[in-house]
Design a protein around this motif. Structure first.
Motif, short mmCIF file in Angstrom:
data_model
loop_
_atom_site.label_atom_id
_atom_site.label_comp_id
_atom_site.label_asym_id
_atom_site.label_seq_id
_atom_site.Cartn_x
_atom_site.Cartn_y
_atom_site.Cartn_z
N GLY A 1 51.46 -13.71 -34.42
CA GLY A 1 52.16 -12.51 -34.83
C GLY A 1 52.40 -11.53 -33.72
O GLY A 1 52.53 -10.33 -33.97
N HIS A 2 52.45 -11.97 -32.48
CA HIS A 2 52.73 -11.05 -31.38
C HIS A 2 54.02 -10.31 -31.64
O HIS A 2 55.03 -10.89 -31.98
CB HIS A 2 52.83 -11.82 -30.06
N ILE B 1 59.55 -13.66 -38.31
CA ILE B 1 60.90 -13.63 -37.79
C ILE B 1 61.17 -12.40 -36.92
O ILE B 1 61.86 -12.48 -35.90
CB ILE B 1 61.95 -13.73 -38.93
N MET B 2 60.61 -11.25 -37.30
CA MET B 2 60.85 -10.04 -36.50
C MET B 2 60.21 -10.16 -35.12
O MET B 2 60.76 -9.66 -34.13
CB MET B 2 60.32 -8.81 -37.23
N ALA B 3 59.06 -10.83 -35.04
CA ALA B 3 58.42 -11.05 -33.74
C ALA B 3 59.25 -12.01 -32.90
O ALA B 3 59.50 -11.79 -31.71
CB ALA B 3 57.01 -11.61 -33.93
N TYR C 1 61.77 -12.09 -28.86
CA TYR C 1 61.62 -12.99 -27.73
C TYR C 1 62.93 -13.07 -26.94
O TYR C 1 64.01 -13.09 -27.51
CB TYR C 1 61.27 -14.41 -28.20
N PRO C 2 62.85 -13.16 -25.62
CA PRO C 2 64.06 -13.43 -24.83
C PRO C 2 64.51 -14.86 -25.06
O PRO C 2 63.72 -15.72 -25.44
CB PRO C 2 63.58 -13.22 -23.38
#
Length: 368
Positions: free
Chosen positions: A13-14, A309-311, A315-316
């Motif tokens: 969950g980062h 999904i928000m985490a 992400y790049p």
């Protein structure tokens, strides 16, 4: 060898924030921050009022066409000869399969094969016009997108060598996954099939995609997309579903390398659109999109992805293409009695480069 992902929600969950961190007032919130807080508050209240978030999620999941893993069942006797390939290309050497000693697998890296499929005629399973591997790398906190060019000439398990996109016609998504694993030695965890008839709806649901067009591309989109709206010119435009669908399949400009690059641009633009959308837009889009896909993921796996999904959207993104320039040759082979132009990949080098792209400096052990 596959792993059971139901007990592993792909990371810890980062990037997710504790809702309680927004409880205390702050003296100077930006307009964007205020908007986010308001959206989160409304969304939370809505779920409290409804009191049925789980039931709603279950209803959304029921729209998905879930397909359990199964063996590819097509046989030469039941398959058109034009798809079967030939064993007569004795001068073509594909080398040893990189999967002969197992597949590279990392529980922190999820590989999902995205298949864009066309039906060429009634009751025809069609071919996979696009094959892209979406990698959710929670170890390095990146999203990665890899295109596999459709004209690669590879060994299809149980069949004669053929273009890689023939695997779908011969044995569906299952055989396509087996073919990619066998030729490149990377474990593909799950697949998602998107019929091109639904592609336009997915794009339009998210309000289009931002794509920079050349003058040649704009001219072709105007002429052949079937969109009767504003005429496009060179520059960045918000493409409709019809325009994006045609743009991603242009073959009249350049070669298949350019076509696969356009496909990646559309997918990456879709993800960028999700990143800048509010939770209600994302929720509405998912409600519609989930009913347009077929997958061998389980409901628990889909829920695990949705929960993070928000985490993941933070992400790049990085992109890749197989075969890599310099590690394939253009050749002519015989397929069902006809001369065909194909790409002969150096499987050893392309497998090595794909593994480096997906796992970086943390290359895992192979598993059976």
């Amino acid at each position: 060898m596959k792993r059971d992902f139901e007990t592993n929600p792909y990371g810890d969950g980062h990037g997710l924030q504790d809702p309680s961190s927004n409880v205390h007032k702050r003296p100077k919130l930006s307009g964007k921050r205020k908007a986010v807080n308001i959206i989160v508050a409304i969304f939370s209240v809505a779920f409290l009022i409804v009191g049925g978030g789980c039931m709603y999620a279950e209803g959304m999941l029921n729209n998905i066409d879930f397909r359990p893993d199964e063996e590819a069942t097509n046989t030469p006797s039941a398959t058109p000869s034009s798809l079967q390939g030939d064993h007569e290309n004795s001068n073509v050497s594909l080398g040893e399969s990189p999967s002969s000693k197992g597949l590279y697998h990392d529980d922190a890296v999820m590989n999902i094969l995205l298949l864009g499929v066309d039906d060429y005629q009634e009751n025809d399973v069609g071919r996979s016009d696009s094959q892209m591997l979406l990698t959710i790398d929670t170890r390095h906190e990146k999203l990665k997108l890899t295109s596999f060019m459709r004209d690669m000439y590879v060994q299809i398990p149980g069949w004669a060598p053929n273009r890689i996109n023939a695997a779908y016609s011969l044995g569906g998504a299952t055989l396509t996954v087996q073919t990619l694993e066998s030729n490149f030695g990377v474990d593909i965890d799950r697949y998602v099939i998107i019929d091109y008839d639904n592609f336009e709806d997915i794009i339009d649901t998210l309000g289009g995609v931002e794509i920079e067009l050349t003058q040649e591309e704009a001219k072709l989109v105007n002429q052949y997309s079937g969109e009767k709206g504003k005429r496009l010119s060179a520059g960045t435009h918000n493409l409709t579903g019809k325009q994006a669908r045609y743009y991603s399949r242009i073959r009249a400009i350049g070669n298949d390398q350019g076509r696969t690059e356009r496909q990646r641009k559309v997918v990456m633009s879709l993800i960028e659109k999700m990143k800048t959308s509010d939770i209600f837009t994302i929720n509405n889009a998912l409600a519609k999109i989930l009913g347009m896909i077929t997958t061998n993921m389980s409901k628990n796996e889909v829920l695990a992805l949705a929960a993070n999904i928000m985490a993941y959207l933070d992400y790049p993104m990085e992109q890749n293409r197989v075969p890599v320039d310099g590690y394939y040759t253009d050749e002519y082979v015989t397929i069902s009695g006809s001369r065909a132009a194909v790409l002969i990949p150096n499987l050893t080098e392309n497998s090595r480069l794909l593994v480096e792209f997906l796992y970086e400096n943390d290359v895992p052990d192979k598993v059976r």
